[in-house]
Design a protein around this motif. Structure first.
Motif, PDB file in Angstrom:
ATOM      1  N   UNK A  83      21.830  19.450 -13.876  1.00  0.00           N
ATOM      2  CA  UNK A  83      22.625  20.631 -13.536  1.00  0.00           C
ATOM      3  C   UNK A  83      23.053  21.401 -14.786  1.00  0.00           C
ATOM      4  N   UNK A  84      23.323  20.689 -15.861  1.00  0.00           N
ATOM      5  CA  UNK A  84      23.780  21.322 -17.098  1.00  0.00           C
ATOM      6  C   UNK A  84      22.639  21.896 -17.937  1.00  0.00           C
ATOM      7  N   UNK A  85      21.480  21.221 -17.932  1.00  0.00           N
ATOM      8  CA  UNK A  85      20.393  21.585 -18.844  1.00  0.00           C
ATOM      9  C   UNK A  85      19.134  22.105 -18.165  1.00  0.00           C
ATOM     10  N   UNK A  86      19.103  22.122 -16.862  1.00  0.00           N
ATOM     11  CA  UNK A  86      17.919  22.575 -16.144  1.00  0.00           C
ATOM     12  C   UNK A  86      16.961  21.437 -15.827  1.00  0.00           C
ATOM     13  N   UNK A  87      15.840  21.798 -15.257  1.00  0.00           N
ATOM     14  CA  UNK A  87      14.862  20.811 -14.808  1.00  0.00           C
ATOM     15  C   UNK A  87      14.262  20.026 -15.973  1.00  0.00           C
ATOM     16  N   UNK A  88      13.861  18.797 -15.656  1.00  0.00           N
ATOM     17  CA  UNK A  88      13.160  17.963 -16.633  1.00  0.00           C
ATOM     18  C   UNK A  88      11.717  18.445 -16.717  1.00  0.00           C
ATOM     19  N   UNK A  89      11.182  18.530 -17.927  1.00  0.00           N
ATOM     20  CA  UNK A  89       9.794  18.982 -18.082  1.00  0.00           C
ATOM     21  C   UNK A  89       8.803  17.831 -18.175  1.00  0.00           C
ATOM     22  N   UNK A  90       9.314  16.594 -18.312  1.00  0.00           N
ATOM     23  CA  UNK A  90       8.452  15.406 -18.331  1.00  0.00           C
ATOM     24  C   UNK A  90       9.297  14.200 -17.969  1.00  0.00           C
ATOM     25  N   UNK A  91       8.635  13.131 -17.604  1.00  0.00           N
ATOM     26  CA  UNK A  91       9.356  11.890 -17.301  1.00  0.00           C
ATOM     27  C   UNK A  91      10.084  11.388 -18.546  1.00  0.00           C
ATOM     28  N   UNK A  92       9.447  11.553 -19.701  1.00  0.00           N
ATOM     29  CA  UNK A  92      10.041  11.083 -20.957  1.00  0.00           C
ATOM     30  C   UNK A  92      11.332  11.819 -21.296  1.00  0.00           C
ATOM     31  N   UNK A  93      11.516  13.030 -20.777  1.00  0.00           N
ATOM     32  CA  UNK A  93      12.745  13.776 -21.072  1.00  0.00           C
ATOM     33  C   UNK A  93      13.972  13.140 -20.415  1.00  0.00           C
ATOM     34  N   UNK A 115      23.757   3.776  -9.263  1.00  0.00           N
ATOM     35  CA  UNK A 115      24.360   5.049  -8.858  1.00  0.00           C
ATOM     36  C   UNK A 115      24.974   5.791 -10.047  1.00  0.00           C
ATOM     37  N   UNK A 116      25.556   5.088 -11.015  1.00  0.00           N
ATOM     38  CA  UNK A 116      26.166   5.755 -12.180  1.00  0.00           C
ATOM     39  C   UNK A 116      25.113   6.461 -13.029  1.00  0.00           C
ATOM     40  N   UNK A 117      23.995   5.789 -13.305  1.00  0.00           N
ATOM     41  CA  UNK A 117      22.930   6.418 -14.081  1.00  0.00           C
ATOM     42  C   UNK A 117      22.292   7.550 -13.291  1.00  0.00           C
ATOM     43  N   UNK A 118      22.167   7.366 -11.987  1.00  0.00           N
ATOM     44  CA  UNK A 118      21.593   8.412 -11.143  1.00  0.00           C
ATOM     45  C   UNK A 118      22.491   9.651 -11.156  1.00  0.00           C
ATOM     46  N   UNK A 119      23.789   9.452 -11.103  1.00  0.00           N
ATOM     47  CA  UNK A 119      24.724  10.574 -11.175  1.00  0.00           C
ATOM     48  C   UNK A 119      24.634  11.263 -12.535  1.00  0.00           C
ATOM     49  N   UNK A 120      24.425  10.479 -13.589  1.00  0.00           N
ATOM     50  CA  UNK A 120      24.264  11.058 -14.930  1.00  0.00           C
ATOM     51  C   UNK A 120      22.988  11.905 -14.998  1.00  0.00           C
ATOM     52  N   UNK A 121      21.927  11.472 -14.337  1.00  0.00           N
ATOM     53  CA  UNK A 121      20.679  12.242 -14.303  1.00  0.00           C
ATOM     54  C   UNK A 121      20.913  13.577 -13.614  1.00  0.00           C
ATOM     55  N   UNK A 162       0.787  -1.228   0.000  1.00  0.00           N
ATOM     56  CA  UNK A 162       0.000   0.000   0.000  1.00  0.00           C
ATOM     57  C   UNK A 162       0.819   1.277   0.000  1.00  0.00           C
ATOM     58  N   UNK A 163       2.134   1.180   0.043  1.00  0.00           N
ATOM     59  CA  UNK A 163       2.982   2.374   0.035  1.00  0.00           C
ATOM     60  C   UNK A 163       3.354   2.692  -1.404  1.00  0.00           C
ATOM     61  N   UNK A 164       3.098   3.914  -1.804  1.00  0.00           N
ATOM     62  CA  UNK A 164       3.436   4.354  -3.161  1.00  0.00           C
ATOM     63  C   UNK A 164       4.784   5.068  -3.114  1.00  0.00           C
ATOM     64  N   UNK A 165       5.755   4.529  -3.840  1.00  0.00           N
ATOM     65  CA  UNK A 165       7.094   5.102  -3.859  1.00  0.00           C
ATOM     66  C   UNK A 165       7.185   6.088  -5.018  1.00  0.00           C
ATOM     67  N   UNK A 166       7.531   7.344  -4.707  1.00  0.00           N
ATOM     68  CA  UNK A 166       7.712   8.351  -5.741  1.00  0.00           C
ATOM     69  C   UNK A 166       8.988   9.133  -5.464  1.00  0.00           C
ATOM     70  N   UNK A 167       9.539   9.708  -6.515  1.00  0.00           N
ATOM     71  CA  UNK A 167      10.749  10.510  -6.380  1.00  0.00           C
ATOM     72  C   UNK A 167      10.672  11.668  -7.374  1.00  0.00           C
ATOM     73  N   UNK A 168      11.022  12.854  -6.910  1.00  0.00           N
ATOM     74  CA  UNK A 168      11.035  14.033  -7.770  1.00  0.00           C
ATOM     75  C   UNK A 168      12.372  14.062  -8.501  1.00  0.00           C
ATOM     76  N   UNK A 169      12.338  13.865  -9.807  1.00  0.00           N
ATOM     77  CA  UNK A 169      13.586  13.777 -10.579  1.00  0.00           C
ATOM     78  C   UNK A 169      14.278  15.129 -10.730  1.00  0.00           C
ATOM     79  N   UNK A 170      13.601  16.203 -10.360  1.00  0.00           N
ATOM     80  CA  UNK A 170      14.202  17.534 -10.451  1.00  0.00           C
ATOM     81  C   UNK A 170      14.868  17.981  -9.159  1.00  0.00           C
ATOM     82  N   UNK A 171      14.651  17.277  -8.071  1.00  0.00           N
ATOM     83  CA  UNK A 171      15.234  17.689  -6.792  1.00  0.00           C
ATOM     84  C   UNK A 171      15.981  16.570  -6.066  1.00  0.00           C
ATOM     85  N   UNK A 172      15.773  15.335  -6.440  1.00  0.00           N
ATOM     86  CA  UNK A 172      16.369  14.206  -5.726  1.00  0.00           C
ATOM     87  C   UNK A 172      17.874  14.126  -5.951  1.00  0.00           C
ATOM     88  N   UNK A 173      18.549  13.643  -4.937  1.00  0.00           N
ATOM     89  CA  UNK A 173      19.989  13.407  -5.055  1.00  0.00           C
ATOM     90  C   UNK A 173      20.221  12.135  -5.875  1.00  0.00           C
TER      91      UNK A 173
END
Length: 97
Positions: A66-76, A55-61, A31-42
């Motif tokens: 940081x280089x291109x600004x916030x993501x405007x959609x999950x697909x981005x 961790x490598x892909x997460x660091x790439x995200x 019953x717990x819904x796991x969510x993460x904000x891709x624009x603010x999460x470490x």
């Protein structure tokens, strides 16, 4: 008679396997819904909360963000090297903006 005995043996062997598969879900997370904000999460939060993201892909995200600004959609997220549409689709319900 031999066929029946063989069938019984097969069913006995399969029963524990099918039961084990059902018990893999941890009931404390039911019953717990796991969510993460891709624009603010470490990077560590992304790696911990998104399926198929280490961790490598997460660091790439984080680096891309940081280089291109916030993501405007999950697909981005597919603009990040190593992340394809199937990975985004797998995590669609977990991704927040």
């Amino acid at each position: 008679m031999l066929k029946q005995l063989l069938l019984i043996m097969v069913l006995i062997c399969i029963a524990p396997v099918s039961y084990a598969e059902d018990s893999t879900a941890d009931p404390k997370y039911a019953g717990i819904e796991i969510t993460v904000n891709i624009n603010t999460a470490s990077a560590q939060e992304l790696a911990d909360l998104l399926t198929g993201i280490g961790i490598k892909k997460a660091e790439a995200i984080v680096e891309y963000r940081q280089e291109h600004g916030k993501f405007d959609s999950a697909e981005s997220l597919t603009k990040v090297k190593g992340i394809g549409p199937s990975l985004v689709s797998k995590n669609q319900s977990r991704i927040q903006l």
